[in-house]
Design a protein around this motif. Structure first.
Motif, PDB file in Angstrom:
ATOM      1  N   GLU A 150      -7.646  14.104  23.833  1.00  0.00           N
ATOM      2  CA  GLU A 150      -6.911  13.756  25.050  1.00  0.00           C
ATOM      3  C   GLU A 150      -5.628  14.572  25.180  1.00  0.00           C
ATOM      4  O   GLU A 150      -5.256  14.992  26.286  1.00  0.00           O
ATOM      5  N   VAL A 151      -4.939  14.796  24.049  1.00  0.00           N
ATOM      6  CA  VAL A 151      -3.730  15.632  24.093  1.00  0.00           C
ATOM      7  C   VAL A 151      -4.080  17.016  24.626  1.00  0.00           C
ATOM      8  O   VAL A 151      -3.401  17.562  25.506  1.00  0.00           O
ATOM      9  N   LYS A 207       1.339  25.084  18.268  1.00  0.00           N
ATOM     10  CA  LYS A 207       0.828  25.181  16.889  1.00  0.00           C
ATOM     11  C   LYS A 207       1.944  25.575  15.921  1.00  0.00           C
ATOM     12  O   LYS A 207       2.036  25.028  14.807  1.00  0.00           O
ATOM     13  N   ARG A 208       2.817  26.479  16.327  1.00  0.00           N
ATOM     14  CA  ARG A 208       3.941  26.874  15.469  1.00  0.00           C
ATOM     15  C   ARG A 208       4.865  25.701  15.208  1.00  0.00           C
ATOM     16  O   ARG A 208       5.391  25.540  14.100  1.00  0.00           O
ATOM     17  N   GLN A 226      -8.233  18.082  13.145  1.00  0.00           N
ATOM     18  CA  GLN A 226      -7.494  17.517  14.274  1.00  0.00           C
ATOM     19  C   GLN A 226      -7.080  18.602  15.267  1.00  0.00           C
ATOM     20  O   GLN A 226      -7.171  18.405  16.486  1.00  0.00           O
ATOM     21  N   TRP A 227      -6.641  19.739  14.752  1.00  0.00           N
ATOM     22  CA  TRP A 227      -6.265  20.835  15.651  1.00  0.00           C
ATOM     23  C   TRP A 227      -7.496  21.356  16.406  1.00  0.00           C
ATOM     24  O   TRP A 227      -7.410  21.654  17.606  1.00  0.00           O
ATOM     25  N   ARG A 228      -8.626  21.427  15.746  1.00  0.00           N
ATOM     26  CA  ARG A 228      -9.858  21.865  16.424  1.00  0.00           C
ATOM     27  C   ARG A 228     -10.237  20.884  17.533  1.00  0.00           C
ATOM     28  O   ARG A 228     -10.691  21.280  18.603  1.00  0.00           O
ATOM     29  N   THR A 229     -10.013  19.572  17.270  1.00  0.00           N
ATOM     30  CA  THR A 229     -10.299  18.567  18.285  1.00  0.00           C
ATOM     31  C   THR A 229      -9.378  18.741  19.491  1.00  0.00           C
ATOM     32  O   THR A 229      -9.794  18.587  20.644  1.00  0.00           O
ATOM     33  N   PHE A 230      -8.108  19.063  19.216  1.00  0.00           N
ATOM     34  CA  PHE A 230      -7.173  19.375  20.310  1.00  0.00           C
ATOM     35  C   PHE A 230      -7.709  20.531  21.160  1.00  0.00           C
ATOM     36  O   PHE A 230      -7.736  20.461  22.393  1.00  0.00           O
ATOM     37  N   LEU A 231      -8.141  21.595  20.497  1.00  0.00           N
ATOM     38  CA  LEU A 231      -8.635  22.769  21.208  1.00  0.00           C
ATOM     39  C   LEU A 231      -9.909  22.433  21.996  1.00  0.00           C
ATOM     40  O   LEU A 231     -10.106  22.942  23.113  1.00  0.00           O
ATOM     41  N   GLY A 233     -10.571  19.534  23.317  1.00  0.00           N
ATOM     42  CA  GLY A 233     -10.106  18.811  24.499  1.00  0.00           C
ATOM     43  C   GLY A 233      -9.518  19.756  25.537  1.00  0.00           C
ATOM     44  O   GLY A 233      -9.731  19.585  26.748  1.00  0.00           O
ATOM     45  N   TYR A 234      -8.810  20.766  25.066  1.00  0.00           N
ATOM     46  CA  TYR A 234      -8.195  21.739  25.974  1.00  0.00           C
ATOM     47  C   TYR A 234      -9.265  22.550  26.692  1.00  0.00           C
ATOM     48  O   TYR A 234      -9.156  22.802  27.900  1.00  0.00           O
ATOM     49  N   ARG A 235     -10.290  22.937  25.959  1.00  0.00           N
ATOM     50  CA  ARG A 235     -11.342  23.779  26.555  1.00  0.00           C
ATOM     51  C   ARG A 235     -12.331  22.981  27.378  1.00  0.00           C
ATOM     52  O   ARG A 235     -13.143  23.547  28.111  1.00  0.00           O
ATOM     53  N   GLY A 236     -12.269  21.646  27.244  1.00  0.00           N
ATOM     54  CA  GLY A 236     -13.075  20.767  28.085  1.00  0.00           C
ATOM     55  C   GLY A 236     -14.542  20.756  27.723  1.00  0.00           C
ATOM     56  O   GLY A 236     -15.405  20.516  28.560  1.00  0.00           O
TER      57      GLY A 236
END
Length: 236
Positions: A150-151, A207-208, A226-231, A233-236
């Protein structure tokens, strides 16, 4: 656009919320302290005060300089016209983002005071109730409670509208008790033409900030998953 009210030859009030009896006193922490409504202080890109009054809950932010120049000039900016002042620019952007339904603080008003070709400015926004910033959530060991997809999706919403956040970091992403994700602090931000370059720069900056805090605080941990999950969500 904010309503422009001339308080004195050197003091301009910018009003975004016509329902409130906004005055220049509302931008002075001392005023709220005298009303027993000053709830706390904080730090960010500016000096910050939290207000809990019978009119509502607000945040005052005084614009401050960064970098080396801040050593001798903390809060004064060269004046080149009303529509170039930081309060005007940020209020106008917040009003636009609210009008299209982006999750940002509701703008209340701004103030700037001129002195010998320079101005000092403040911004007043509504508090996001029952919310924590992403930094605090992760630092207290609760990164697994964050809906990282979601973020990412919310950041993408801003990018789809061309909103460039000049300081996208884990302190400027907030999550309320219902799990709603918000972005805050739009000083020096703007609407830009659709280009992948600045969007990627935004993601890299976030990320930095996560990596930086992880190096500073042993208990601040975000996994690669978790960062991959963020990405995702961003890429939809």
């Amino acid at each position: 656009m904010p309503e422009v009210i001339k308080i004195s030859p050197n003091t301009i009030l910018l009003k975004s919320d016509p329902t409130l009896p906004l005055s220049s006193a509302w931008f002075a922490p001392e005023f709220w302290q005298s009303q027993q409504a000053l709830a706390g202080t904080g730090n960010g890109r500016g000096a910050v005060w939290f207000i809990n009054s019978h009119f509502g809950q607000f945040v005052i932010r005084r614009y401050r300089r960064g970098g080396l120049i801040a050593k001798f000039n903390k809060s004064h900016f060269f004046f080149t016209g009303l529509k170039n002042t930081r309060p005007w620019l940020e209020l106008s952007l917040l009003e636009y983002m609210c009008s299209i339904g982006l999750p940002v603080p509701r703008p209340i008003g701004g103030l700037y005071t001129l002195n010998k070709g320079f101005y000092r400015g403040e911004l007043l926004t509504q508090t996001i109730e029952n919310a924590q910033d992403l930094f605090d959530i992760i630092k207290t060991g609760n990164s697994t409670t964050v809906n990282w997809q979601e973020v990412g999706a919310v950041v993408k919403r801003f990018h789809n509208e061309g909103i460039y956040h000049s300081d996208l970091n884990c302190h400027n992403i907030m999550i309320d008790q219902n799990g709603k994700v918000w972005l805050i602090d739009f000083d020096k931000c703007e609407q830009r033409p659709q280009e992948e370059r600045w969007k990627q720069e935004n993601i890299d900056r976030l990320k930095r900030s996560l990596d930086k805090e992880s190096n500073l605080h042993p208990q601040f941990n975000i996994s690669n998953a978790q960062w991959r999950t963020f990405l995702e969500g961003y890429r939809g």
